[in-house]
Motif scaffolding. Sequence first.
Motif, PDB file in Angstrom:
ATOM      1  N   PRO A  28       3.266   4.659 -11.797  1.00 56.08           N
ATOM      2  CA  PRO A  28       3.268   5.663 -11.390  1.00 56.08           C
ATOM      3  C   PRO A  28       1.921   6.590 -12.257  1.00 56.08           C
ATOM      4  CG  PRO A  28       5.121   5.700 -12.323  1.00 56.08           C
ATOM      5  CD  PRO A  28       4.707   4.572 -12.409  1.00 56.08           C
ATOM      6  N   LEU A  29       1.350   7.107 -11.186  1.00 59.41           N
ATOM      7  CA  LEU A  29       0.338   8.212 -11.991  1.00 59.41           C
ATOM      8  C   LEU A  29      -0.355   9.422 -11.402  1.00 59.41           C
ATOM      9  CD1 LEU A  29      -3.099   5.778 -10.767  1.00 59.41           C
ATOM     10  CD2 LEU A  29      -1.961   5.558 -13.056  1.00 59.41           C
ATOM     11  N   SER A  30       0.751  10.205 -10.256  1.00 61.77           N
ATOM     12  CA  SER A  30       0.770  11.637  -9.914  1.00 61.77           C
ATOM     13  C   SER A  30       1.539  11.361  -9.847  1.00 61.77           C
ATOM     14  CB  SER A  30      -0.717  12.046  -9.981  1.00 61.77           C
ATOM     15  OG  SER A  30      -1.448  11.497  -8.825  1.00 61.77           O
ATOM     16  N   VAL A  31       2.584  12.978  -9.938  1.00 64.74           N
ATOM     17  CA  VAL A  31       2.752  13.114  -8.354  1.00 64.74           C
ATOM     18  C   VAL A  31       3.080  14.431  -8.073  1.00 64.74           C
ATOM     19  CG1 VAL A  31       4.220  14.365 -10.310  1.00 64.74           C
ATOM     20  CG2 VAL A  31       5.347  13.321  -7.493  1.00 64.74           C
ATOM     21  N   ILE A  76       5.627  13.222  -3.519  1.00 65.72           N
ATOM     22  CA  ILE A  76       4.288  12.404  -2.940  1.00 65.72           C
ATOM     23  C   ILE A  76       4.177  11.717  -4.345  1.00 65.72           C
ATOM     24  CG2 ILE A  76       2.109  11.732  -2.245  1.00 65.72           C
ATOM     25  CD1 ILE A  76       2.777  13.769  -0.061  1.00 65.72           C
ATOM     26  N   PHE A  77       4.358  10.558  -4.751  1.00 65.36           N
ATOM     27  CA  PHE A  77       3.197   9.895  -5.711  1.00 65.36           C
ATOM     28  C   PHE A  77       2.144   8.912  -5.901  1.00 65.36           C
ATOM     29  CE2 PHE A  77       8.185  10.756  -7.554  1.00 65.36           C
ATOM     30  CZ  PHE A  77       8.059  11.140  -7.987  1.00 65.36           C
ATOM     31  N   LYS A  78       1.544   9.140  -6.390  1.00 59.52           N
ATOM     32  CA  LYS A  78       0.014   8.434  -6.442  1.00 59.52           C
ATOM     33  C   LYS A  78       0.444   7.001  -6.935  1.00 59.52           C
ATOM     34  CE  LYS A  78      -4.415   7.843  -7.049  1.00 59.52           C
ATOM     35  NZ  LYS A  78      -6.456   8.705  -7.211  1.00 59.52           N
ATOM     36  N   LEU A  79       0.369   5.981  -6.829  1.00 60.74           N
ATOM     37  CA  LEU A  79       0.930   4.683  -7.524  1.00 60.74           C
ATOM     38  C   LEU A  79      -0.884   3.922  -8.316  1.00 60.74           C
ATOM     39  CD1 LEU A  79       3.815   3.373  -5.626  1.00 60.74           C
ATOM     40  CD2 LEU A  79       3.792   4.904  -8.113  1.00 60.74           C
ATOM     41  N   SER A  80      -0.651   3.568  -9.062  1.00 67.07           N
ATOM     42  CA  SER A  80      -2.400   2.579  -8.984  1.00 67.07           C
ATOM     43  C   SER A  80      -2.202   1.379  -8.303  1.00 67.07           C
ATOM     44  CB  SER A  80      -1.107   1.238 -10.444  1.00 67.07           C
ATOM     45  OG  SER A  80      -0.878   0.811 -10.246  1.00 67.07           O
ATOM     46  N   ASP A  81      -3.452   1.066  -8.036  1.00 65.90           N
ATOM     47  CA  ASP A  81      -4.404   0.378  -6.966  1.00 65.90           C
ATOM     48  C   ASP A  81      -3.858   0.592  -5.841  1.00 65.90           C
ATOM     49  OD1 ASP A  81      -4.398  -2.252  -8.697  1.00 65.90           O
ATOM     50  OD2 ASP A  81      -2.099  -2.150  -8.280  1.00 65.90           O
ATOM     51  N   ASP A  82      -3.814   1.921  -5.954  1.00 62.47           N
ATOM     52  CA  ASP A  82      -4.422   3.225  -4.233  1.00 62.47           C
ATOM     53  C   ASP A  82      -2.760   3.428  -3.555  1.00 62.47           C
ATOM     54  OD1 ASP A  82      -6.894   4.411  -5.150  1.00 62.47           O
ATOM     55  OD2 ASP A  82      -8.013   2.709  -4.448  1.00 62.47           O
ATOM     56  N   ALA A  83      -1.894   2.826  -3.924  1.00 59.64           N
ATOM     57  CA  ALA A  83      -0.724   2.786  -3.138  1.00 59.64           C
ATOM     58  C   ALA A  83      -0.439   4.614  -3.478  1.00 59.64           C
ATOM     59  CB  ALA A  83       0.340   1.375  -4.207  1.00 59.64           C
ATOM     60  N   VAL A  84       0.971   4.195  -2.603  1.00 55.82           N
ATOM     61  CA  VAL A  84       1.627   5.353  -2.881  1.00 55.82           C
ATOM     62  C   VAL A  84       2.738   5.426  -2.580  1.00 55.82           C
ATOM     63  CG1 VAL A  84      -0.291   7.168  -1.917  1.00 55.82           C
ATOM     64  CG2 VAL A  84       1.332   6.213   0.073  1.00 55.82           C
ATOM     65  N   PHE A  85       4.301   6.315  -2.747  1.00 58.28           N
ATOM     66  CA  PHE A  85       5.026   6.456  -2.793  1.00 58.28           C
ATOM     67  C   PHE A  85       5.320   8.322  -2.384  1.00 58.28           C
ATOM     68  CE2 PHE A  85       9.353   7.032  -5.934  1.00 58.28           C
ATOM     69  CZ  PHE A  85      10.153   6.460  -4.286  1.00 58.28           C
ATOM     70  N   ALA A  96      13.863   2.071  -9.210  1.00 59.42           N
ATOM     71  CA  ALA A  96      13.850   1.762  -7.749  1.00 59.42           C
ATOM     72  C   ALA A  96      12.526   0.948  -7.540  1.00 59.42           C
ATOM     73  CB  ALA A  96      14.869   0.961  -6.605  1.00 59.42           C
ATOM     74  N   ALA A  97      11.612   2.075  -6.797  1.00 56.54           N
ATOM     75  CA  ALA A  97      10.583   2.021  -6.001  1.00 56.54           C
ATOM     76  C   ALA A  97       9.305   1.501  -7.361  1.00 56.54           C
ATOM     77  CB  ALA A  97       9.891   3.170  -5.335  1.00 56.54           C
ATOM     78  N   THR A 149       0.962  -1.125   0.474  1.00 60.45           N
ATOM     79  CA  THR A 149       0.399   0.072  -0.124  1.00 60.45           C
ATOM     80  C   THR A 149       0.563   1.833  -0.027  1.00 60.45           C
ATOM     81  OG1 THR A 149      -0.269   0.124   1.852  1.00 60.45           O
ATOM     82  CG2 THR A 149      -2.028  -1.033   0.837  1.00 60.45           C
ATOM     83  N   ALA A 150       1.723   1.534   0.288  1.00 65.15           N
ATOM     84  CA  ALA A 150       3.087   2.396   0.675  1.00 65.15           C
ATOM     85  C   ALA A 150       4.168   1.833   0.348  1.00 65.15           C
ATOM     86  CB  ALA A 150       2.621   2.873   1.463  1.00 65.15           C
ATOM     87  N   ILE A 151       5.256   2.807  -0.056  1.00 66.59           N
ATOM     88  CA  ILE A 151       7.039   2.716  -0.033  1.00 66.59           C
ATOM     89  C   ILE A 151       6.882   3.888   0.580  1.00 66.59           C
ATOM     90  CG2 ILE A 151       8.847   2.818  -1.462  1.00 66.59           C
ATOM     91  CD1 ILE A 151       7.353   0.983  -3.330  1.00 66.59           C
ATOM     92  N   HIS A 152       7.849   4.478   1.523  1.00 68.12           N
ATOM     93  CA  HIS A 152       8.522   5.968   1.667  1.00 68.12           C
ATOM     94  C   HIS A 152      10.003   5.474   1.572  1.00 68.12           C
ATOM     95  CE1 HIS A 152       4.022   6.576   3.396  1.00 68.12           C
ATOM     96  NE2 HIS A 152       3.970   5.318   3.851  1.00 68.12           N
ATOM     97  N   CYS A 153      10.878   6.698   1.717  1.00 65.51           N
ATOM     98  CA  CYS A 153      12.110   6.297   1.249  1.00 65.51           C
ATOM     99  C   CYS A 153      12.906   7.852   1.586  1.00 65.51           C
ATOM    100  CB  CYS A 153      12.590   6.260  -0.423  1.00 65.51           C
ATOM    101  SG  CYS A 153      12.416   4.836  -1.077  1.00 65.51           S
ATOM    102  N   ASP A 154      13.800   7.496   2.424  1.00 64.20           N
ATOM    103  CA  ASP A 154      14.454   8.567   3.334  1.00 64.20           C
ATOM    104  C   ASP A 154      16.067   8.918   2.556  1.00 64.20           C
ATOM    105  OD1 ASP A 154      12.578  10.439   4.389  1.00 64.20           O
ATOM    106  OD2 ASP A 154      12.987   9.461   6.380  1.00 64.20           O
TER     107      ASP A 154
END
Length: 337
Positions: free
Chosen positions: A183-186, A207-216, A174-175, A140-145
């Motif tokens: 990736p759908l929007s940013v 903040i990226f919106k990904l397919s299947d309501d996931a975020v990155f 990589a994400a 559902t989500a990927i978070h990178c620092d």
Amino acid sequence: MAKGWLRALAADPLLKDRIEIVGLVDLDRATAEALAEAFGLTDVPIGTDLPAMLEATRPQLVFDVVIPVARRAVVSAALAHGCHVLSEKPMATSLDEARDLLDLARKAGRIHAVVQNRRFISGVRRMRRLVESGAIGELTAIHCDFFLAPHFGGFRDAMHNVLLLDMAIHTFDAARFVSGKVPLSVYCVETNPAGSWYAHGAAANAIFKLSDDAVFTYRGSWCAEGRRTSWESEWRLVGAKGMATWDGEEAFEVTVSGDEPGLLHGARSLSMPEAADAAETQGHTSVLLDFIRAIDTGGEPETIGHDNINSLSMVFGAIESARTGLAVDLSAQGQNL
């Protein structure tokens, strides 16, 4: 960069046997001569004019290790001479330029791929395998620092959007690979913080919106002095059943819901899977082997241009969002071109 490629060619027996360097080209001849001396290539022709070198040596492959603004000219010349091309990232300095290169490669019937070497490291491959296993459930989500402070000198110090264009693309690619999502929007905020020695854009939050309501989400700075993260970023994968963290180096932790009663159910640890194939975790060497294998079989390397443009679209979408202050739709920018 060229030294890294040549070290990979010399270190792997198959690459050493298959690839012969027949020419070195640099606008500064002395740079090419120094490289030849360092790698025992003093008998190899050296020049400052790429088309002339291509005419003289008739190579099958061109390794493009130039600065981004020179990429179009180098790749175009190589494809026009019937060469397959493996380029450093980024693939191009704009999406229009990237599309033109895709068209040139298609018309030439040659492979143009991009060195996304961070995709070919153990940690990234292991995260991909974990997600595919379903151990933490639907992602559902990927978070990178990413927080470092490298003092490169040279062309990077003068680049616009230096973090997004020159480095963040590694994490973005990589994400996309780890998640298997589109990736759908940013929405992105880019800054050049106080104390930065770069001309522009040394920090970004996207903040990226990904397919299947996931975020990155990506938080990064290339002028963050003090305790640094890994060059590979610090990662947190959030799934429907649990989470995984990676420090970008050696430390992984995979946890799913425990069975404690009450408000919080605690956590239960799982093992982190190994990479499916160790041969795919050797960085530049794995990229080069994948490229040669595609040429041999008539297939496609993993980072072929028409796929890599989707990672590039994430970068330019983030840059456009930072410029306008608005979210940017990525659905029509790069997918499957």
